[in-house]
Design an enzyme around this catalytic site. Structure first.
Site, PDB file in Angstrom:
ATOM      1  N   GLU A 198      50.470  54.378  63.319  1.00  0.00           N
ATOM      2  CA  GLU A 198      50.248  53.482  61.912  1.00  0.00           C
ATOM      3  C   GLU A 198      50.481  52.017  62.222  1.00  0.00           C
ATOM      4  O   GLU A 198      51.633  51.695  62.255  1.00  0.00           O
ATOM      5  CB  GLU A 198      50.929  54.088  60.947  1.00  0.00           C
ATOM      6  CG  GLU A 198      50.576  53.490  59.415  1.00  0.00           C
ATOM      7  CD  GLU A 198      50.773  52.196  59.178  1.00  0.00           C
ATOM      8  OE1 GLU A 198      50.210  51.236  59.585  1.00  0.00           O
ATOM      9  OE2 GLU A 198      52.035  52.158  58.234  1.00  0.00           O
ATOM     10  N   ASP A 222      59.266  54.134  69.950  1.00  0.00           N
ATOM     11  CA  ASP A 222      59.425  52.794  69.212  1.00  0.00           C
ATOM     12  C   ASP A 222      60.467  52.078  69.803  1.00  0.00           C
ATOM     13  O   ASP A 222      61.650  52.197  70.634  1.00  0.00           O
ATOM     14  CB  ASP A 222      60.198  53.145  67.833  1.00  0.00           C
ATOM     15  CG  ASP A 222      59.699  52.266  66.727  1.00  0.00           C
ATOM     16  OD1 ASP A 222      58.917  52.434  65.871  1.00  0.00           O
ATOM     17  OD2 ASP A 222      60.044  51.014  66.910  1.00  0.00           O
ATOM     18  N   GLY A 264      54.734  53.833  67.780  1.00  0.00           N
ATOM     19  CA  GLY A 264      55.625  53.114  66.811  1.00  0.00           C
ATOM     20  C   GLY A 264      56.011  54.505  65.843  1.00  0.00           C
ATOM     21  O   GLY A 264      55.559  54.447  64.538  1.00  0.00           O
ATOM     22  N   HIS A 311      50.776  49.088  50.279  1.00  0.00           N
ATOM     23  CA  HIS A 311      51.553  48.105  50.544  1.00  0.00           C
ATOM     24  C   HIS A 311      51.102  47.112  51.084  1.00  0.00           C
ATOM     25  O   HIS A 311      51.584  46.054  51.324  1.00  0.00           O
ATOM     26  CB  HIS A 311      52.842  48.669  51.251  1.00  0.00           C
ATOM     27  CG  HIS A 311      52.808  49.090  52.584  1.00  0.00           C
ATOM     28  ND1 HIS A 311      51.896  49.926  52.967  1.00  0.00           N
ATOM     29  CD2 HIS A 311      53.052  48.330  53.699  1.00  0.00           C
ATOM     30  CE1 HIS A 311      51.761  49.954  54.474  1.00  0.00           C
ATOM     31  NE2 HIS A 311      52.562  48.975  54.815  1.00  0.00           N
ATOM     32  N   ASP A 326      54.540  54.694  50.226  1.00  0.00           N
ATOM     33  CA  ASP A 326      53.016  54.049  50.090  1.00  0.00           C
ATOM     34  C   ASP A 326      52.329  55.385  50.034  1.00  0.00           C
ATOM     35  O   ASP A 326      51.940  56.131  51.098  1.00  0.00           O
ATOM     36  CB  ASP A 326      52.583  53.186  51.184  1.00  0.00           C
ATOM     37  CG  ASP A 326      51.266  52.710  51.022  1.00  0.00           C
ATOM     38  OD1 ASP A 326      50.556  53.511  50.326  1.00  0.00           O
ATOM     39  OD2 ASP A 326      50.965  51.771  51.321  1.00  0.00           O
ATOM     40  N   GLU A 331      50.253  41.097  62.781  1.00  0.00           N
ATOM     41  CA  GLU A 331      51.363  41.934  63.735  1.00  0.00           C
ATOM     42  C   GLU A 331      50.731  42.067  65.003  1.00  0.00           C
ATOM     43  O   GLU A 331      51.629  42.597  65.751  1.00  0.00           O
ATOM     44  CB  GLU A 331      51.804  43.294  63.096  1.00  0.00           C
ATOM     45  CG  GLU A 331      52.501  43.154  61.725  1.00  0.00           C
ATOM     46  CD  GLU A 331      53.061  44.502  61.397  1.00  0.00           C
ATOM     47  OE1 GLU A 331      53.432  45.459  62.239  1.00  0.00           O
ATOM     48  OE2 GLU A 331      53.059  44.796  60.071  1.00  0.00           O
ATOM     49  N   SER A 372      62.099  49.519  68.120  1.00  0.00           N
ATOM     50  CA  SER A 372      63.046  49.082  67.435  1.00  0.00           C
ATOM     51  C   SER A 372      64.223  49.824  67.236  1.00  0.00           C
ATOM     52  O   SER A 372      64.221  51.104  67.803  1.00  0.00           O
ATOM     53  CB  SER A 372      62.398  48.724  66.130  1.00  0.00           C
ATOM     54  OG  SER A 372      63.223  49.138  65.073  1.00  0.00           O
TER      55      SER A 372
HETATM   56  N1  SAH Z   1      54.972  55.577  62.131  1.00  0.00           N
HETATM   57  C1  SAH Z   1      56.007  54.912  61.077  1.00  0.00           C
HETATM   58  C2  SAH Z   1      56.222  53.481  61.202  1.00  0.00           C
HETATM   59  C3  SAH Z   1      55.075  52.732  61.319  1.00  0.00           C
HETATM   60  S1  SAH Z   1      55.545  50.991  61.395  1.00  0.00           S
HETATM   61  C4  SAH Z   1      55.415  55.523  59.953  1.00  0.00           C
HETATM   62  O1  SAH Z   1      54.280  55.577  59.826  1.00  0.00           O
HETATM   63  O2  SAH Z   1      56.239  55.122  58.901  1.00  0.00           O
HETATM   64  C5  SAH Z   1      55.137  50.500  63.068  1.00  0.00           C
HETATM   65  C6  SAH Z   1      56.332  50.793  64.092  1.00  0.00           C
HETATM   66  O3  SAH Z   1      55.839  50.536  65.377  1.00  0.00           O
HETATM   67  C7  SAH Z   1      57.811  50.107  63.924  1.00  0.00           C
HETATM   68  O4  SAH Z   1      58.733  50.748  63.729  1.00  0.00           O
HETATM   69  C8  SAH Z   1      57.729  49.080  65.242  1.00  0.00           C
HETATM   70  O5  SAH Z   1      59.142  48.799  65.613  1.00  0.00           O
HETATM   71  C9  SAH Z   1      56.953  49.915  65.988  1.00  0.00           C
HETATM   72  N2  SAH Z   1      56.230  49.253  67.282  1.00  0.00           N
HETATM   73  C10 SAH Z   1      55.391  48.307  67.178  1.00  0.00           C
HETATM   74  N3  SAH Z   1      54.855  47.888  68.503  1.00  0.00           N
HETATM   75  C11 SAH Z   1      55.417  48.595  69.189  1.00  0.00           C
HETATM   76  C12 SAH Z   1      55.327  48.671  70.513  1.00  0.00           C
HETATM   77  N4  SAH Z   1      54.464  47.760  71.311  1.00  0.00           N
HETATM   78  N5  SAH Z   1      56.110  49.646  71.147  1.00  0.00           N
HETATM   79  C13 SAH Z   1      56.723  50.579  70.432  1.00  0.00           C
HETATM   80  N6  SAH Z   1      56.929  50.407  69.065  1.00  0.00           N
HETATM   81  C14 SAH Z   1      56.212  49.462  68.446  1.00  0.00           C
END
Ligand code: SAH
Length: 593
Positions: free
Chosen positions: A330, A284, A262, A529, A235, A339, A286
């Protein structure tokens, strides 16, 4: 769900909503419903309407008057907002003291401040009988008695009564389950607990005993997949704007300690390291965190970027670090708040950002709302069902009115100037303020009579190099096809980045104004997106130039899943050519999921 206010006639409550107490007279059923609600002793006390200076002989009459004349049902709002006795008392006093319009009162979400203010426990009028009624007090014990009866119902009336009691019990049980789920996930932090169990190496049978369903597990699982990161990274409007902000502000990032909330693949951390950050904490929860660790190593930045796997709410920074200078994240979802990741970012802000000088990136987002003709999308999503090989399958399209639709609408379909329904300044907004109600007035720009099928919602995102709010008159930067920023700043698989100063899109308008970088997810921009969020109207609005649509936009986290949203739109149409036409308020409810 769609309901119309004000009702000119109150439908009798369905049989399952009240007990039939008088077996001989079905005509009295409506009144019997009120008997559950208003106790006998208070019934005959004079009582004032909530919205007018009119007094009635009884509470019952006053409430019925407010419902028929103003479309406001105290009983319905008490049950919709699950008001306990004190919150209901505050509501009554608030209405009596502050004199909101009936539609404002109907539009309450339950999160308004007065619901927790002691000021509104004081009666607004002396000896108000409305404050003394306790709705449904009796029905609980009557239900218990009804359900304890062993014998089979002897006739249709007692069977109806038994069914009604069972339905109330079921409703209560459902409600309890929602509270229970929330309570368990909040208190136990199940995602964290699952990790702990992994570390303890407990047997699979012990694992099975732990209820793992919560709003987080599925959420973080979805971010473990490659596809979602590939979509985000590609994006261009999104990623290039973050790149532009970070790489063109070396004065902000040089020697700074940065937290990337994140981090996903770690892309924003990589930008920050390139912009001269001294240390970057990439967080993160995940599985993608493992990929991020690898990526950081592959780019020889592991001396600067530290990936920490865990929910940002739970992590600790390494020894020697209490605070960070910049939080970059982000976090935006569909309709901006889907979300609910912003809650996590605000938690990180409150725990880790340097109190005075810290910078949030982005620093501000605005939710924009407009009229949208949306006829093409209407045909695609709803209209086409009405003629399928000569059959009418339109029942298939009906659910579309209950769900927000995420899709791209062309800028030519927007039929009003947009209005801001929420201005979120990341420097000080609180998680509580993310459930909100906002009045709006939209003026149609349609040149001739046009069917407006929808409202459209999108958001604009702003970065300031100081983290301060943008000046009121700041326009968002709109990315257009062929925009060099999209092509040059972000060479996917291309040449190495040439550090240079890039245009900020928004010229600096004078000394003292912050330097602003921004992007829009609106219909005028190259699509992102996030696309746009479309709320279809069950009954399209016929609008010509100057038709005014005013109302209230309400958004809150869904009770069933805190990552989903419930939206309610109340609106009324005023045609400038026929100002006296219907003043009817329409209400439509949507899920964003
Ligand atoms: N910064 C990256 C990904 C953004 S997507 C980019 O710009 O491409 C958001 C990410 O935040 C995801 O990978 C999700 O797993 C993470 N995330 C969301 N809530 C979170 C939390 N409370 N603690 C840690 N990670 C988190």
């Amino acid at each position: 769900m769609s309901l119309k206010l004000p009702a000119t006639h109150i439908e009798p409550p369905p049989a399952d909503e009240h007990e039939v107490q008088d077996e001989s007279s079905s005509d009295e059923d409506d009144d019997q419903a009120w008997d559950d609600w208003v106790s006998d002793s208070l019934e005959k006390r004079p009582c004032k309407s909530l919205f007018e200076d009119k007094t009635f002989d009884s509470v019952q009459e006053a409430l019925a008057y407010d419902e028929t004349t103003h479309g406001f049902s105290l009983k319905d709002i008490s049950s919709r907002l699950s008001l306990d006795l004190y919150r209901r008392i505050r509501l009554i006093n608030w209405i009596r003291k502050e004199h909101p319009s009936p539609s404002e009162a109907v539009a309450l979400t339950g999160s308004e401040e007065f619901f927790s203010s002691d000021e509104y426990l004081k009666p607004a009028i002396e000896d108000d009988p409305l404050l003394q009624i306790a709705p449904d007090d009796s029905s609980d014990s009557e239900d218990e008695a009804e359900l304890e009866k062993q014998e089979a119902p002897k006739d249709i009336t007692s069977a109806t009564r038994r069914i009604a009691a069972l339905q109330r019990k079921l409703q209560q049980a459902k409600q309890d389950l929602v509270y229970y789920r929330r309570f368990v996930s909040e208190r136990l932090n199940l995602a964290g607990l699952a990790d702990e169990l992994k570390n303890l190496d407990v047997s699979p049978t012990t694992h099975a005993a732990v209820p793992l369903r919560d709003d987080d597990s599925h959420y973080f699982q979805s971010y473990a997949e490659n596809d979602i990161h590939s979509v985000m990274i590609q994006d261009k409007v999104r990623t290039a704007t973050y790149a532009k902000f970070i790489l063109s502000n070396p004065d902000v990032f040089r020697d700074a300690v940065v937290m990337d909330v994140g981090c996903g693949t770690g892309i924003l951390s990589l930008f920050a390291a390139k912009a001269g950050a001294k240390r970057v904490f990439a967080i993160d929860a995940s599985d993608i965190a493992e990929k991020a660790t690898q990526i950081v190593k592959d780019n020889d930045l592991d001396n600067i970027i530290t990936v920490i796997r865990g929910k940002v709410e739970d992590i600790k920074l390494p020894e020697g670090y209490d605070h960070v200078d910049i939080i970059v994240s982000e976090w935006m979802g569909y309709a901006l708040l889907y979300e609910s990741m912003l809650d996590s970012v605000l938690n990180a802000r409150d725990r880790f950002l340097k109190p005075d000088s810290g910078v949030m990136a982005p620093s501000q987002c605005k939710m924009m709302f407009a009229l949208c003709e949306a006829s093409e999308l209407f045909k695609e999503r709803i209209g086409f069902w009405s003629d399928i090989y000569g059959f009418d399958l339109s029942a298939m399209g009906k659910d579309v009115y209950d769900e927000a639709i995420v899709d791209v609408v062309g800028s030519e379909t927007v039929m009003s100037e947009p209005v801001v329904v929420k201005d979120l300044y990341l420097g000080n907004i609180t998680a509580k303020q993310l459930d909100f109600s906002s009045p709006f007035t939209l003026v149609s720009t349609a040149e001739r009579k046009t069917k407006i099928h929808a409202f459209v919602l999108y958001f604009d995102t702003f970065f300031t190099h100081t983290g301060e709010p943008i000046p009121e008159d700041t326009d968002v930067y709109i990315a257009r096809d062929g925009d060099p920023i999209l092509a040059e700043v972000w060479p996917v698989g291309g040449r190495p980045h040439q550090p240079r100063r890039m245009s900020t899109g928004e010229p600096l308008k004078g000394k003292g104004r912050p330097k602003v970088t921004s992007f829009s997810t609106g219909p005028a921009s190259v699509p992102t997106h996030w696309k746009q969020t479309v709320f279809f109207l069950r009954e399209p609005i016929m609008a010509g130039e100057g038709t005014v649509v005013e109302g209230i936009f309400k958004l809150r986290k869904s009770n069933d899943n805190s990552r989903e949203l419930d939206v309610e739109i109340h609106y009324r149409v005023q045609d400038p050519e026929a100002p006296s036409t219907s003043n009817e308020v329409t209400v439509q409810c949507y899920k964003v999921r």
